[in-house]
Design a protein around this motif. Structure first.
Motif, mmCIF file in Angstrom:
data_model
loop_
_atom_site.group_PDB
_atom_site.id
_atom_site.type_symbol
_atom_site.label_atom_id
_atom_site.label_comp_id
_atom_site.label_asym_id
_atom_site.label_seq_id
_atom_site.Cartn_x
_atom_site.Cartn_y
_atom_site.Cartn_z
ATOM 1 N N GLU A 1 77.623 149.214 60.641
ATOM 2 C CA GLU A 1 77.648 148.326 61.812
ATOM 3 C C GLU A 1 76.288 147.706 62.085
ATOM 4 O O GLU A 1 75.284 148.406 62.224
ATOM 5 C CB GLU A 1 78.089 149.125 63.046
ATOM 6 C CG GLU A 1 78.033 148.322 64.337
ATOM 7 C CD GLU A 1 78.560 149.098 65.537
ATOM 8 O OE1 GLU A 1 78.422 150.333 65.558
ATOM 9 O OE2 GLU A 1 79.082 148.460 66.459
ATOM 10 N N THR B 1 78.768 142.534 67.246
ATOM 11 C CA THR B 1 78.601 143.496 66.161
ATOM 12 C C THR B 1 79.435 143.043 64.965
ATOM 13 O O THR B 1 80.375 142.274 65.107
ATOM 14 C CB THR B 1 79.100 144.899 66.566
ATOM 15 O OG1 THR B 1 80.509 144.829 66.801
ATOM 16 C CG2 THR B 1 78.399 145.396 67.813
ATOM 17 N N GLU C 1 81.237 145.430 62.095
ATOM 18 C CA GLU C 1 81.387 146.843 61.762
ATOM 19 C C GLU C 1 82.679 147.154 61.008
ATOM 20 O O GLU C 1 83.558 147.843 61.519
ATOM 21 C CB GLU C 1 81.284 147.714 63.021
ATOM 22 C CG GLU C 1 82.138 147.283 64.197
ATOM 23 C CD GLU C 1 81.966 148.225 65.400
ATOM 24 O OE1 GLU C 1 82.023 149.442 65.206
ATOM 25 O OE2 GLU C 1 81.762 147.725 66.511
ATOM 26 N N HIS D 1 82.739 143.246 68.250
ATOM 27 C CA HIS D 1 82.891 143.155 69.706
ATOM 28 C C HIS D 1 81.627 142.509 70.248
ATOM 29 O O HIS D 1 80.579 142.534 69.603
ATOM 30 C CB HIS D 1 83.171 144.518 70.349
ATOM 31 C CG HIS D 1 82.163 145.590 70.065
ATOM 32 N ND1 HIS D 1 80.960 145.668 70.705
ATOM 33 C CD2 HIS D 1 82.172 146.636 69.193
ATOM 34 C CE1 HIS D 1 80.281 146.718 70.260
ATOM 35 N NE2 HIS D 1 80.987 147.319 69.329
ATOM 36 N N ASP E 1 73.978 148.750 69.139
ATOM 37 C CA ASP E 1 75.094 149.597 68.689
ATOM 38 C C ASP E 1 75.110 149.612 67.167
ATOM 39 O O ASP E 1 75.547 148.649 66.550
ATOM 40 C CB ASP E 1 76.386 148.991 69.275
ATOM 41 C CG ASP E 1 77.631 149.753 68.884
ATOM 42 O OD1 ASP E 1 77.513 150.848 68.295
ATOM 43 O OD2 ASP E 1 78.732 149.239 69.163
#
Ligand SMILES: [Mn+2]
Length: 425
Positions: free
Chosen positions: A405, A376, A378, A347, A263
């Motif tokens: 991120e 992550t 971000e 997260h 991500d």
């Protein structure tokens, strides 16, 4: 391969208290319209424990008083008429062979099984009763459990996330592969964007699609290709606007490879050069990203401390720009910074993009980052014109949205950053 899933079930059984059971449902086929199916994606926990890609299936584990246990699989039977249209159904026999679960019943019999067995008057039933597939069935099972005086019905995530939050080497390899595919796509596409190769956001979308699909990967979620003020909408997914030369472009794109997500977000100036307002905000977010990563590297860092460090940089930066007109302590106390940075810094990451796992311990203290955790970082700043209408923000900032991120793996010694994408301006 199937040993991986068997071992995980063994660990789950060890966590399960005696006289308790856990039920995990597969995902249900979703329809776009009439009989047109969306591509099937298995429920992550069901996949994690069985490796079966079948819909209309469930795993039930029952642990008895003497700590003996039963593993029961429910799945759909083979059906020639269905298989001619939608292909292969594994069926009961082969599902049993693959998983080495001996008791396999038809999925349609799941409700009756609950009705006719004494598992529901056990102490505890772990079950995701609020899940968003099989709504009627979930309601029915909850009803039966209550009728039969099950003492406690607990969200199954409490149990499963304890396993899923620490990644096995096998999982880490897949996430690394996912991150690599994603990084390569970001690097190539950022270069193309900065050279103005694309006119519309959907053309960037198409390029990501190509780069993922040719690696047998796909999107982990609807990508966010947000130019100009679209970047100040957190989950902008329309991706259909014309990109203007001196605008920013925010690329938040998740890649899913063999069920595992990465991500990544980068924000770039389309004309290769930031204007002064864009540069000022970018520098704050970058500083917050770097400081938060440094914090995550520390021994015994908590997930909350990583967020605190990012927030600190963002408040300091916004005070320097006179966007926040209070003292640091007041901004922290009143949370006034949340008008511009309204989400958390991290997260968990894994089979789900926002992976299962709690962020605090049972005593409410923040989770300490441990070896094998993936998350992550971000930080972001947004100046959404509509959201901020009552606030005084100098005009040049309005419409700016910047997020950076990265994906990190906690290791014994520090952290590994899986998403190195330097932005060359
Ligand atoms: Mn994210």
């Amino acid at each position: 391969m199937n040993k991986i899933y068997k071992n995980r079930r063994k660990k789950l059984i060890d966590l399960l208290e005696s006289e308790s059971s856990i039920l995990i449902l597969s995902n249900q086929t979703q329809y776009k319209n009439s009989d047109i199916e969306y591509r099937f994606r298995q429920d992550s926990s069901f996949w994690y424990l069985t490796g079966l890609n079948e819909n209309d299936s469930a795993l039930l584990i029952i642990k008895h008083k003497n700590n003996d246990y039963d593993e029961i699989l429910f799945t759909k039977a083979r059906n020639k008429n269905k298989e001619i249209w939608t292909g292969h159904i594994l069926g009961l026999e082969r599902a049993s062979e693959y998983t080495e679960i001996k008791k396999v019943y038809r999925f349609n019999d799941l409700e009756d099984f609950f009705e006719n067995n004494n598992i529901c008057n056990f102490k505890k039933l772990y079950f995701d009763f609020a899940g968003n597939s099989y709504l009627d069935l979930r309601k029915k099972i909850l009803q039966i459990a209550k009728q039969k005086r099950c003492q406690e019905i607990i969200n199954s995530e409490y149990l499963i996330s304890e396993l899923r939050i620490i990644k096995e080497d096998y999982e880490i390899d897949l996430i690394k592969k996912s991150a690599k595919i994603n990084c390569n796509a970001h690097k190539t596409i950022i270069e193309m964007c900065m050279n103005n190769n694309f006119k519309y956001e959907y053309q960037v979308y198409a390029e990501f699609s190509k780069m993922f699909l040719k690696e047998n990967a796909n999107y982990a979620y609807e990508p966010i290709i947000a130019s100009g003020k679209n970047a100040s909408i957190l989950h902008y997914v329309a991706n259909n606007q014309e990109m203007k030369k001196n605008d920013l472009l925010l690329l938040d794109v998740g890649c899913e490879y063999e069920y595992y997500a990465s991500d990544i977000t980068r924000t770039i100036p389309l004309g290769k050069k930031f204007n002064s307002a864009q540069k000022a905000i970018y520098d704050i977010v970058l500083k917050a990203n770097i400081a938060a990563k440094e914090q995550a590297f520390k021994l015994n860092a908590t997930i909350q401390s990583v967020h605190d460090v990012a927030v600190k940089e963002i408040i300091k930066g916004l005070i320097d720009l006179k966007i926040l007109k209070t003292s640091f302590d007041e901004a922290l106390e009143t949370k006034s910074y949340m008008k511009f940075f309204m989400h958390k810094t991290s997260h968990w990451l894994g089979l789900d993009t926002h992976d299962v796992g709690f962020y605090t311990e049972k005593d409410n203290s923040s989770k300490i980052l441990k070896t094998g955790m993936l998350f992550t970082i971000e930080p972001a700043i947004y100046f959404n014109e509509f959201y901020l209408e009552d606030y005084e923000v100098p005009k040049e900032f309005l419409g700016i949205g910047i997020r950076i991120e990265d994906n990190l793996l906690k290791t014994d010694s520090a952290c590994e950053v899986l998403t190195e994408i330097p932005i060359k301006l």
